[in-house]
Design an enzyme around this catalytic site. Structure first.
Site: not given
Length: 643
Positions: A291, A383, A411
């Site tokens: 990243k 979640e 969610r």
């Protein structure tokens, strides 16, 4: 090796080869050496663009080579390319005809910071929440097979998206339907595998080669005719992979697993993808990327450079410092208010446990995580699990505080109802990013939490109007036995003085902030300042309601008896929101009177800065005043003077 940059370009860099690419088809005319130059130019141009507009940063840098390789090998947009999370799609946008629009990224009426179907035919699926790509891509592959269309479908997972249960539900189904689907696992954060190097690369080439494919297909034929031979073929294959490949469940789930390979080796990516393109059935390619690759500061701090603010050029001459001017007070963000409260509350009560689904930094929990590591749980992008694990902890006497963005709690709605509220468990939800969120747009807006929470029995819902009320209502919700939610916005508030002492507020009670006549504004949340400005012109009463559920019925009755018009104000969907609660109560009492509901309209609000969004939805002070004036004129209310 990719070129490494150390600074954000302040002027547009020279990108002669990239400038020739108006669509992915243009990539396919270039050789490997030219593609490597394109990768460097693409990084340079993306650095320049994000420096001008701000936006997500590290993930896009990490998939530069992968993006080029995918568009080079696959015939996009006819072949479907489905991105996960969306943070990683800036290179994709640049290569798909939107290069000259990149400086409008995340600005009002400009490019979205995420894939958006209405923006480009290359954006095959809209993305804001993570872990949706395999399900969506599988649906596309199934539909293509049903319609007899010969196209390839690719899902690109990344940024921790494989931690969500939805991804594994899709993987399980993909092996069952056995359609042509390639999943690219862009591994830039998780330690799924470490075998990146010469030997691993060699065997990855072998596994994707025509010889190995034929060897594997031969094994399938042997399976039908010679069971003992098939066992030998299968065991040989497993032994070859076990020498260099990380143990993985993907093969057991029915995927043909390849990798891990270096996701920054562009020629290797092209070679591997070209071979995998010919393999039938579900395939998973595991790539290892870094990243922030190609920008040294981001490589060293990928978390800190996940996103970037606009880079302002330094003035040639530094202005003189005026020492006599008073120093402006820095207002804390609501996330800091929550983080400070969490630490203070944890010092008082050792039952407190902080839970977040991969939002530690964004939710302001870093200090808590450092000070109370044994009472901090980051469950990753999961979640549903976050809510149910909180329910389980509450069953055993812990006091969980779930820090979650309003848009992400959507969610886990079933878990919220079935696992927490139905059992009346003692869980406090700190709902960050309630209301509109500016440049992140509709996918991240917390536009519906009042509406979807209000209909759930046992839920207590609080909407503080400023920073101090946020702290005090968090304390109030924590002291309450049962499920409770406190919603607060992104960024800073009005600058209210925050009281260190925590005091529980009377549940279900609002307070009059301004006495007026004829018109009463019932405010729910942080639009109070805008309501005040309108009230000054109208000589209107302003009530800070604080609680959505239970709502202050006595205060509503009092205001209904003494005023000719009630105005409800909230940064939530009008449909089913706090204003609806007021009207429902009045109807239940048989009270017929004018009520004006001001809130978010029945449409999705596009990205732009927060002030622009407020103006667009009629929620800034000028729009609030105008809407009330129009209603007053319609009702012909006497004695309502406008200053």
């Amino acid at each position: 090796m990719p070129k490494t940059f150390t600074d954000i370009p302040l002027s547009r860099p020279s990108t002669p080869l990239l400038d020739r690419i108006s669509a992915p088809a243009d990539l396919r005319h270039l050789d490997n050496d030219q593609l490597l130059v394109v990768a460097d130019e693409l990084r340079s141009f993306m650095l320049y663009c994000v420096g001008k507009t701000g936006g997500h940063f590290g993930a896009g840098l990490g998939v530069t080579e992968l993006t080029i390789a995918l568009h080079y090998v696959f015939n996009t947009p006819d072949d479907r390319l489905v991105w996960d999370v969306g943070h990683q799609t800036y290179p994709h946008k640049i290569l798909t005809g939107r290069r000259e629009q990149m400086l409008s990224m995340r600005l009002k009426d400009g490019l979205s910071g995420f894939p958006k179907r209405s923006e480009s035919e290359y954006d095959t699926f809209g993305v804001g929440h993570s872990s949706t790509s395999i399900s969506a891509a599988l649906g596309m592959a199934m539909a293509s097979a049903q319609l007899g269309e010969d196209r390839r479908t690719v899902a690109v997972m990344g940024d921790g998206a494989m931690t969500a249960g939805m991804a594994f539900e899709a993987i399980n189904h993909a092996s069952h339907v056995d359609k042509n689907l390639l999943v690219v696992l862009n591994d830039n954060r998780m330690s799924i595998g470490h075998n990146v190097g010469g030997l691993s690369t060699y065997f990855s080439k072998l596994w994707s080669s025509r010889f190995y494919t034929q060897f594997r297909e031969g094994g399938k034929k042997a399976l039908r005719s010679m069971p003992h031979a098939s066992n030998f073929v299968r065991r040989t294959e497993e032994y070859m992979k076990s020498m260099v490949s990380p143990a993985t469940i993907f093969e057991e789930l029915g995927f043909y697993y390849i990798g891990p390979i270096d996701g920054h080796d562009l020629p290797l990516l092209i070679e591997t993808l070209s071979k995998l393109k010919e393999i039938k059935g579900p395939v998973l390619l595991h790539t290892i990327t870094h990243k922030g690759k190609g920008f040294a500061p981001a490589e060293n701090d990928p978390v800190g450079y996940h996103a970037l603010n606009k880079v302002e050029p330094k003035p040639a001459v530094q202005p003189a410092v005026v020492t006599s001017a008073p120093k402006e007070q820095v207002k804390p963000k609501y996330q800091k208010v929550f983080g400070d409260w969490l630490c203070d509350m944890a010092e008082q009560d050792n039952r407190l446990v902080g839970i977040t689904p991969a939002m530690c930094d964004g939710s302001g929990m870093n200090d808590f995580a450092k000070r109370f590591p044994k009472r901090f749980e980051d469950v990753a992008i999961a979640e549903q699990h976050a809510v149910t694990v909180a329910a389980g902890m509450a069953c055993e006497g812990s006091k969980p505080v779930v820090a979650i963005y309003s848009t992400f709690l959507q969610r886990a709605y079933d878990q919220l109802i079935h696992d927490v509220a139905l059992q009346n468990l003692d869980v406090l939800f700190a709902l960050d990013r309630a209301g509109m969120v500016g440049e992140d747009g509709a996918t991240h807006a917390g536009a519906y939490d009042i509406s979807y929470l209000r209909c759930i029995p046992n839920m207590m819902i609080m909407a503080p109007s400023d920073e101090n009320e946020t702290r005090q209502l968090l304390y109030t919700g924590y002291q309450h036995h049962g499920p409770a939610a406190v919603r607060y916005p992104r960024g800073t508030g009005s600058g209210a003085v925050i009281e260190k002492i925590m005091t529980a507020m009377p549940i279900g009670k609002g307070v009059i902030r301004r006495e007026g006549s004829q018109v009463a504004i019932l405010n729910f949340g942080t639009l109070l300042t805008y309501g005040f400005e309108a009230a000054e012109s109208l000589n209107a009463t302003v009530a800070d309601m604080r609680f959505v559920k239970p709502i202050d019925e006595q205060l509503i009755l009092k205001l209904a008896e003494t005023h000719q018009l009630l105005v409800t104000l909230e940064e939530n969907s009008i449909a089913g929101g706090a204003g609806s609660a007021v009207s429902e109560f009045l109807a239940a009492k048989g009270i017929v009177m004018p009520v004006l509901h001001l809130g978010l309209p029945d449409r999705y609000v596009d990205h732009g800065n927060h002030n622009q969004q407020l103006a667009d939805t009629g929620l800034d002070s000028a729009a609030i005043l105008h809407a009330i004036e129009k209603r007053v004129e319609l009702l012909k209310l006497p004695n309502v003077a406008v200053k």
